[in-house]
Design an enzyme around this catalytic site. Structure first.
Site, PDB file in Angstrom:
ATOM      1  N   LYS A  77      66.676 -34.359  84.315  1.00  0.00           N
ATOM      2  CA  LYS A  77      65.400 -33.798  84.762  1.00  0.00           C
ATOM      3  C   LYS A  77      65.419 -32.268  84.627  1.00  0.00           C
ATOM      4  CE  LYS A  77      64.600 -37.682  87.931  1.00  0.00           C
ATOM      5  NZ  LYS A  77      64.320 -38.068  89.337  1.00  0.00           N
ATOM      6  N   TYR A 134      56.161 -43.200  85.584  1.00  0.00           N
ATOM      7  CA  TYR A 134      56.292 -43.464  87.019  1.00  0.00           C
ATOM      8  C   TYR A 134      55.092 -44.255  87.578  1.00  0.00           C
ATOM      9  CZ  TYR A 134      60.400 -40.392  87.558  1.00  0.00           C
ATOM     10  OH  TYR A 134      61.659 -39.834  87.507  1.00  0.00           O
ATOM     11  N   PHE A 141      54.473 -38.745  97.218  1.00  0.00           N
ATOM     12  CA  PHE A 141      55.192 -37.731  96.439  1.00  0.00           C
ATOM     13  C   PHE A 141      54.839 -37.772  94.947  1.00  0.00           C
ATOM     14  CE2 PHE A 141      57.967 -41.465  96.945  1.00  0.00           C
ATOM     15  CZ  PHE A 141      58.253 -41.785  95.623  1.00  0.00           C
ATOM     16  N   ARG A 192      73.249 -46.781  86.732  1.00  0.00           N
ATOM     17  CA  ARG A 192      72.690 -46.555  88.073  1.00  0.00           C
ATOM     18  C   ARG A 192      73.799 -46.234  89.064  1.00  0.00           C
ATOM     19  NH1 ARG A 192      67.139 -46.035  89.254  1.00  0.00           N
ATOM     20  NH2 ARG A 192      67.493 -47.057  91.236  1.00  0.00           N
ATOM     21  N   THR A 203      69.057 -42.867  95.093  1.00  0.00           N
ATOM     22  CA  THR A 203      67.891 -42.007  94.866  1.00  0.00           C
ATOM     23  C   THR A 203      67.987 -40.723  95.699  1.00  0.00           C
ATOM     24  OG1 THR A 203      66.580 -43.974  94.433  1.00  0.00           O
ATOM     25  CG2 THR A 203      65.360 -41.955  94.931  1.00  0.00           C
ATOM     26  N   ARG A 240      74.504 -37.728  91.330  1.00  0.00           N
ATOM     27  CA  ARG A 240      73.682 -37.180  92.425  1.00  0.00           C
ATOM     28  C   ARG A 240      74.539 -36.796  93.626  1.00  0.00           C
ATOM     29  NH1 ARG A 240      68.996 -41.752  91.751  1.00  0.00           N
ATOM     30  NH2 ARG A 240      67.619 -40.659  90.283  1.00  0.00           N
ATOM     31  N   VAL A 261      66.157 -35.276  97.562  1.00  0.00           N
ATOM     32  CA  VAL A 261      65.600 -36.375  96.775  1.00  0.00           C
ATOM     33  C   VAL A 261      64.607 -35.901  95.711  1.00  0.00           C
ATOM     34  CG1 VAL A 261      63.743 -36.957  98.433  1.00  0.00           C
ATOM     35  CG2 VAL A 261      64.662 -38.730  96.915  1.00  0.00           C
ATOM     36  N   GLU A 306      60.693 -48.080  79.180  1.00  0.00           N
ATOM     37  CA  GLU A 306      60.867 -46.625  79.174  1.00  0.00           C
ATOM     38  C   GLU A 306      61.327 -46.121  77.805  1.00  0.00           C
ATOM     39  OE1 GLU A 306      63.463 -46.019  82.538  1.00  0.00           O
ATOM     40  OE2 GLU A 306      61.890 -46.556  83.967  1.00  0.00           O
TER      41      GLU A 306
HETATM   42  N1  UDP Z   1      61.201 -39.287  94.786  1.00  0.00           N
HETATM   43  C1  UDP Z   1      60.798 -38.294  95.652  1.00  0.00           C
HETATM   44  N2  UDP Z   1      60.680 -38.594  96.986  1.00  0.00           N
HETATM   45  C2  UDP Z   1      60.964 -39.818  97.485  1.00  0.00           C
HETATM   46  C3  UDP Z   1      61.362 -40.833  96.593  1.00  0.00           C
HETATM   47  C4  UDP Z   1      61.472 -40.540  95.250  1.00  0.00           C
HETATM   48  O1  UDP Z   1      60.553 -37.171  95.239  1.00  0.00           O
HETATM   49  O2  UDP Z   1      60.847 -40.024  98.701  1.00  0.00           O
HETATM   50  C5  UDP Z   1      61.348 -38.980  93.371  1.00  0.00           C
HETATM   51  C6  UDP Z   1      62.805 -38.782  92.948  1.00  0.00           C
HETATM   52  O3  UDP Z   1      62.846 -37.765  91.948  1.00  0.00           O
HETATM   53  C7  UDP Z   1      63.152 -40.132  92.352  1.00  0.00           C
HETATM   54  C8  UDP Z   1      61.825 -40.478  91.666  1.00  0.00           C
HETATM   55  O4  UDP Z   1      60.843 -40.057  92.589  1.00  0.00           O
HETATM   56  O5  UDP Z   1      64.249 -40.051  91.460  1.00  0.00           O
HETATM   57  C9  UDP Z   1      61.621 -41.943  91.353  1.00  0.00           C
HETATM   58  O6  UDP Z   1      61.785 -42.698  92.531  1.00  0.00           O
HETATM   59  P1  UDP Z   1      62.575 -44.077  92.491  1.00  0.00           P
HETATM   60  O7  UDP Z   1      62.371 -44.737  93.802  1.00  0.00           O
HETATM   61  O8  UDP Z   1      62.219 -44.834  91.261  1.00  0.00           O
HETATM   62  O9  UDP Z   1      64.104 -43.574  92.444  1.00  0.00           O
HETATM   63  P2  UDP Z   1      65.183 -43.597  91.245  1.00  0.00           P
HETATM   64  O10 UDP Z   1      64.944 -44.844  90.447  1.00  0.00           O
HETATM   65  O11 UDP Z   1      64.987 -42.335  90.452  1.00  0.00           O
HETATM   66  O12 UDP Z   1      66.516 -43.606  91.948  1.00  0.00           O
HETATM   67 MG    MG Z   2      63.207 -45.632  89.612  1.00  0.00          MG
END
Ligand code: UDP
Ligand code: MG
Length: 169
Positions: A29, A69, A77, A105, A111, A122, A129, A146
């Site tokens: 990112k 997304y 958010f 993952r 996340t 991470r 987050v 994707e």
């Molecule tokens: N995100 C955020 N706030 C939250 C949850 C998610 O800003 O409370 C953002 C974060 O950058 C995350 C992305 O949204 O990586 C996508 O969310 P997802 O639940 O798909 O998480 P990921 O698959 O990236 O772990």
């Molecule tokens: Mg995701």
């Protein structure tokens, strides 16, 4: 007849994405790029034994990110997420290998960086987050969606990995 041809096509197309040919979409990112984590992150996937089949530096449009997304469109958010993700260059990649979706993952961590163990990307490199430095597909189906969103077919390369027989039995 057409249905048969389509289902055969779907079968072969799908089977091309399983086993050692499984693929996932990984994106560093804008915060990961700004914080000079590109080399470190690529190094981890390379050293693990996965194969790089697509790589580019892109400034993603809001339109692309909204599609990417789409499942999160009703979350509070969402608009901040699209702004953040379009704020600078992103390194978009496709990595290939056995169970690469699930393993990537785990290499990413949770996340929320606060829930991510040390040793994960991470867990090691971020704290919040909304600035969690990397994206990874959460299933084989999302990976397919994707990859086709971010890459043209001719941007994904088939090449022989010389270390393959030292990685797989
Ligand atoms: N995100 C955020 N706030 C939250 C949850 C998610 O800003 O409370 C953002 C974060 O950058 C995350 C992305 O949204 O990586 C996508 O969310 P997802 O639940 O798909 O998480 P990921 O698959 O990236 O772990
Ligand atoms: Mg995701």
């Amino acid at each position: 007849m057409i249905a048969l041809v389509l289902s055969l096509f779907a079968f072969f197309f799908q089977s091309g994405w399983t086993g050692v040919n499984e693929r996932t979409f990984i994106a560093i990112k804008p915060d990961g790029v700004q914080r000079k984590l590109v080399g470190e992150i690529i190094r981890r996937f390379e050293k693990k034994g996965f194969k790089l089949v697509g790589l580019k530096l892109v400034k993603a449009s809001e339109d692309l990110l909204k599609q990417h997304y789409w499942d999160l469109r009703s979350r509070p958010f969402f608009s901040g997420l699209v702004t953040y993700m379009s704020s600078g260059p992103v390194v978009a990649m496709v990595w290939e290998g056995l169970e690469v979706v699930k393993t990537a993952r785990r290499m990413l961590g949770e996340t929320n960086p606060a829930d991510s163990l040390p040793g994960t990307i991470r867990g090691d490199f971020c704290v919040e987050v909304g600035r969690n430095v990397i994206h990874g597909s959460d299933s084989v189906e999302s990976a397919q969606r994707e990859i086709s969103l971010w890459f043209h077919q001719n941007e994904l390369l088939s090449w022989e990995d010389n270390s393959r027989r030292w990685i797989y039995e």
